[in-house]
Design a protein around this motif. Structure first.
Motif, mmCIF file in Angstrom:
data_model
loop_
_atom_site.group_PDB
_atom_site.id
_atom_site.type_symbol
_atom_site.label_atom_id
_atom_site.label_comp_id
_atom_site.label_asym_id
_atom_site.label_seq_id
_atom_site.Cartn_x
_atom_site.Cartn_y
_atom_site.Cartn_z
ATOM 1 N N LEU A 1 63.094 90.318 76.419
ATOM 2 C CA LEU A 1 62.699 88.990 76.893
ATOM 3 C C LEU A 1 63.867 88.004 76.964
ATOM 4 N N ASN A 2 65.034 88.440 76.505
ATOM 5 C CA ASN A 2 66.224 87.602 76.546
ATOM 6 C C ASN A 2 66.004 86.246 75.868
ATOM 7 N N CYS A 3 65.606 86.302 74.594
ATOM 8 C CA CYS A 3 65.440 85.064 73.837
ATOM 9 C C CYS A 3 65.959 85.268 72.419
ATOM 10 N N PRO A 4 66.400 84.188 71.771
ATOM 11 C CA PRO A 4 66.994 84.303 70.437
ATOM 12 C C PRO A 4 65.950 84.532 69.342
ATOM 13 N N VAL A 5 66.458 85.025 68.197
ATOM 14 C CA VAL A 5 65.618 85.306 67.028
ATOM 15 C C VAL A 5 66.146 84.506 65.837
ATOM 16 N N GLU A 6 65.225 83.926 65.074
ATOM 17 C CA GLU A 6 65.554 83.267 63.805
ATOM 18 C C GLU A 6 64.653 83.845 62.722
ATOM 19 N N GLU A 7 65.245 84.217 61.598
ATOM 20 C CA GLU A 7 64.443 84.696 60.466
ATOM 21 C C GLU A 7 63.828 83.516 59.738
ATOM 22 N N ARG A 8 62.603 83.700 59.281
ATOM 23 C CA ARG A 8 61.884 82.688 58.510
ATOM 24 C C ARG A 8 61.362 83.341 57.226
ATOM 25 N N PRO A 9 61.671 82.787 56.069
ATOM 26 C CA PRO A 9 61.288 83.420 54.805
ATOM 27 C C PRO A 9 59.787 83.412 54.532
ATOM 28 N N PHE A 10 59.023 82.590 55.216
ATOM 29 C CA PHE A 10 57.587 82.464 54.960
ATOM 30 C C PHE A 10 56.740 83.397 55.832
ATOM 31 N N LEU A 11 57.355 84.439 56.402
ATOM 32 C CA LEU A 11 56.632 85.352 57.289
ATOM 33 C C LEU A 11 56.522 86.770 56.733
ATOM 34 N N THR A 12 56.550 86.921 55.421
ATOM 35 C CA THR A 12 56.394 88.245 54.824
ATOM 36 C C THR A 12 54.894 88.551 54.672
ATOM 37 N N PRO A 13 54.536 89.803 54.393
ATOM 38 C CA PRO A 13 53.126 90.210 54.458
ATOM 39 C C PRO A 13 52.141 89.334 53.681
ATOM 40 N N ASP A 14 52.477 88.958 52.469
ATOM 41 C CA ASP A 14 51.511 88.251 51.634
ATOM 42 C C ASP A 14 51.723 86.745 51.568
ATOM 43 N N ASP A 15 52.542 86.204 52.471
ATOM 44 C CA ASP A 15 52.746 84.757 52.480
ATOM 45 C C ASP A 15 51.484 84.032 52.931
ATOM 46 N N ASP A 16 51.404 82.774 52.562
ATOM 47 C CA ASP A 16 50.273 81.917 52.897
ATOM 48 C C ASP A 16 50.383 81.472 54.355
ATOM 49 N N PRO A 17 49.374 81.719 55.181
ATOM 50 C CA PRO A 17 49.442 81.276 56.573
ATOM 51 C C PRO A 17 49.566 79.756 56.696
ATOM 52 N N GLY A 18 49.179 79.034 55.656
ATOM 53 C CA GLY A 18 49.326 77.575 55.648
ATOM 54 C C GLY A 18 50.787 77.144 55.714
ATOM 55 N N GLN A 19 51.689 77.932 55.103
ATOM 56 C CA GLN A 19 53.114 77.620 55.190
ATOM 57 C C GLN A 19 53.591 77.739 56.633
ATOM 58 N N CYS A 20 53.121 78.746 57.321
ATOM 59 C CA CYS A 20 53.488 78.940 58.724
ATOM 60 C C CYS A 20 52.910 77.804 59.561
ATOM 61 N N LEU A 21 51.688 77.419 59.299
ATOM 62 C CA LEU A 21 51.073 76.304 60.009
ATOM 63 C C LEU A 21 51.901 75.036 59.828
ATOM 64 N N ASP A 22 52.351 74.772 58.606
ATOM 65 C CA ASP A 22 53.204 73.605 58.359
ATOM 66 C C ASP A 22 54.473 73.657 59.196
ATOM 67 N N ALA A 23 55.090 74.843 59.284
ATOM 68 C CA ALA A 23 56.309 74.992 60.087
ATOM 69 C C ALA A 23 56.012 74.790 61.575
ATOM 70 N N LEU A 24 54.859 75.257 62.032
ATOM 71 C CA LEU A 24 54.483 75.063 63.427
ATOM 72 C C LEU A 24 54.303 73.587 63.758
#
Length: 149
Positions: free
Chosen positions: A66-89
Protein backbone atom coordinates in the motif's frame (compact mmCIF):
# COMPACT_ATOMS: atom_id res chain seq x y z
CA UNK A 1 -12.50 8.97 10.55
CA UNK A 2 -11.93 5.90 8.45
CA UNK A 3 -10.22 3.05 10.30
CA UNK A 4 -8.96 -0.29 9.03
CA UNK A 5 -8.40 -2.92 11.72
CA UNK A 6 -6.37 -5.99 10.75
CA UNK A 7 -5.32 -9.10 12.61
CA UNK A 8 -1.78 -10.29 11.92
CA UNK A 9 -1.17 -13.21 9.58
CA UNK A 10 -0.79 -16.84 10.63
CA UNK A 11 2.25 -17.29 12.86
CA UNK A 12 4.27 -20.29 13.97
CA UNK A 13 4.36 -21.57 17.55
CA UNK A 14 8.06 -22.38 17.89
CA UNK A 15 9.05 -19.50 20.18
CA UNK A 16 7.88 -17.01 22.82
CA UNK A 17 4.61 -15.23 22.06
CA UNK A 18 6.22 -11.82 21.41
CA UNK A 19 8.73 -13.36 18.98
CA UNK A 20 6.42 -15.55 16.88
CA UNK A 21 7.05 -15.06 13.14
CA UNK A 22 4.65 -15.35 10.22
CA UNK A 23 4.49 -18.64 8.37
CA UNK A 24 4.77 -18.66 4.57
CA UNK A 25 1.00 -19.16 4.42
CA UNK A 26 0.59 -16.21 6.77
CA UNK A 27 2.71 -13.99 4.52
CA UNK A 28 0.72 -15.03 1.45
CA UNK A 29 -2.64 -14.39 3.14
CA UNK A 30 -1.53 -10.96 4.39
CA UNK A 31 -0.47 -10.02 0.87
CA UNK A 32 -3.83 -11.21 -0.51
CA UNK A 33 -5.79 -9.11 1.98
CA UNK A 34 -3.54 -6.10 1.37
CA UNK A 35 -4.08 -6.44 -2.39
CA UNK A 36 -7.84 -6.28 -1.80
CA UNK A 37 -7.42 -3.15 0.31
CA UNK A 38 -5.25 -1.63 -2.46
CA UNK A 39 -8.18 -2.01 -4.86
CA UNK A 40 -10.61 -0.37 -2.40
CA UNK A 41 -11.19 3.33 -1.81
CA UNK A 42 -9.70 3.01 1.70
CA UNK A 43 -5.91 3.12 1.33
CA UNK A 44 -4.43 4.02 4.73
CA UNK A 45 -2.12 7.00 5.14
CA UNK A 46 -0.44 5.37 8.16
CA UNK A 47 -0.28 1.96 9.84
CA UNK A 48 -0.10 1.56 13.61
CA UNK A 49 1.41 -1.80 14.54
CA UNK A 50 1.80 -3.87 17.66
CA UNK A 51 5.46 -4.30 18.65
CA UNK A 52 5.16 -8.11 18.49
CA UNK A 53 7.10 -9.69 15.61
CA UNK A 54 4.13 -11.23 13.76
CA UNK A 55 2.27 -7.90 13.73
CA UNK A 56 5.37 -5.98 12.63
CA UNK A 57 5.90 -8.48 9.79
CA UNK A 58 2.24 -8.15 8.79
CA UNK A 59 2.44 -4.36 8.83
CA UNK A 60 5.63 -4.44 6.73
CA UNK A 61 3.93 -6.54 4.02
CA UNK A 62 0.88 -4.28 4.00
CA UNK A 63 3.09 -1.19 3.99
CA UNK A 64 5.00 -2.42 0.96
CA UNK A 65 1.83 -3.19 -1.00
CA UNK A 66 0.00 0.00 0.00
CA UNK A 67 3.06 2.25 0.08
CA UNK A 68 2.40 3.78 3.49
CA UNK A 69 4.53 4.19 6.63
CA UNK A 70 4.34 2.10 9.81
CA UNK A 71 4.60 3.26 13.43
CA UNK A 72 4.74 0.86 16.38
CA UNK A 73 2.35 1.54 19.25
CA UNK A 74 2.89 -0.14 22.64
CA UNK A 75 -0.84 -0.31 23.43
CA UNK A 76 -1.64 -2.76 20.59
CA UNK A 77 -0.55 -6.07 22.14
CA UNK A 78 -3.06 -8.94 22.52
CA UNK A 79 -4.33 -8.22 26.03
CA UNK A 80 -4.22 -4.42 25.99
CA UNK A 81 -7.32 -2.42 26.85
CA UNK A 82 -9.17 -1.26 23.71
CA UNK A 83 -9.93 1.94 25.65
CA UNK A 84 -6.25 2.92 25.39
CA UNK A 85 -6.48 2.59 21.62
CA UNK A 86 -9.69 4.61 21.59
CA UNK A 87 -7.92 7.38 23.52
CA UNK A 88 -5.11 7.39 20.94
CA UNK A 89 -7.65 7.53 18.10
CA UNK A 90 -9.20 10.60 19.69
CA UNK A 91 -5.78 12.28 19.55
CA UNK A 92 -5.13 11.71 15.84
CA UNK A 93 -6.51 13.29 12.71
CA UNK A 94 -5.02 10.72 10.32
CA UNK A 95 -7.64 9.08 8.13
CA UNK A 96 -7.74 6.46 6.78
CA UNK A 97 -5.63 4.86 9.49
CA UNK A 98 -4.84 1.15 9.77
CA UNK A 99 -4.21 -0.80 12.97
CA UNK A 100 -2.42 -4.17 12.82
CA UNK A 101 -2.73 -6.13 16.05
CA UNK A 102 -3.92 -9.38 17.65
CA UNK A 103 -6.92 -11.18 19.07
CA UNK A 104 -8.53 -10.46 21.42
CA UNK A 105 -7.70 -6.74 21.01
CA UNK A 106 -8.83 -6.40 17.37
CA UNK A 107 -12.17 -8.05 18.15
CA UNK A 108 -12.73 -6.02 21.30
CA UNK A 109 -11.78 -2.75 19.60
CA UNK A 110 -14.01 -3.34 16.57
CA UNK A 111 -16.92 -4.31 18.80
CA UNK A 112 -16.38 -1.29 21.07
CA UNK A 113 -16.40 1.09 18.10
CA UNK A 114 -19.41 -0.49 16.35
CA UNK A 115 -21.59 -1.80 19.18
CA UNK A 116 -20.31 0.13 22.25
CA UNK A 117 -19.38 -2.99 24.24
CA UNK A 118 -16.24 -5.09 24.59
CA UNK A 119 -17.53 -8.58 23.87
CA UNK A 120 -15.16 -9.04 20.97
CA UNK A 121 -16.11 -10.48 17.63
CA UNK A 122 -13.70 -13.08 16.25
CA UNK A 123 -11.16 -12.14 13.57
CA UNK A 124 -9.42 -14.74 11.40
CA UNK A 125 -5.71 -14.28 10.82
CA UNK A 126 -5.06 -11.77 8.00
CA UNK A 127 -8.65 -10.49 8.20
CA UNK A 128 -9.27 -6.75 8.07
CA UNK A 129 -12.39 -4.62 8.47
CA UNK A 130 -13.07 -1.06 7.39
CA UNK A 131 -14.95 1.14 9.85
CA UNK A 132 -16.33 4.60 9.15
CA UNK A 133 -16.77 6.86 12.17
CA UNK A 134 -18.27 10.33 11.77
CA UNK A 135 -17.19 10.82 15.39
CA UNK A 136 -14.61 8.68 17.20
CA UNK A 137 -16.31 6.97 20.12
CA UNK A 138 -18.00 3.80 21.35
CA UNK A 139 -20.86 2.75 19.10
CA UNK A 140 -20.10 5.45 16.51
CA UNK A 141 -18.63 3.28 13.73
CA UNK A 142 -20.29 1.57 10.80
CA UNK A 143 -18.76 -1.54 9.26
CA UNK A 144 -18.18 -0.70 5.59
CA UNK A 145 -16.16 -3.65 4.29
CA UNK A 146 -14.29 -6.83 5.20
CA UNK A 147 -11.11 -8.08 3.58
CA UNK A 148 -10.35 -11.80 3.76
CA UNK A 149 -7.52 -13.77 2.18
Amino acid sequence: MELLIMRHGEAGWHTLDQERELTETGRLHVAEAAAQIAESPWRPKLIWSSPFVRARETAAIVSEILNCPVEERPFLTPDDDPGQCLDALLDTDISPLMIVSHMPLVGSLATLLVDAHRNGIPFMTSQAVMLDMPVVGPGCADLKAQFLP
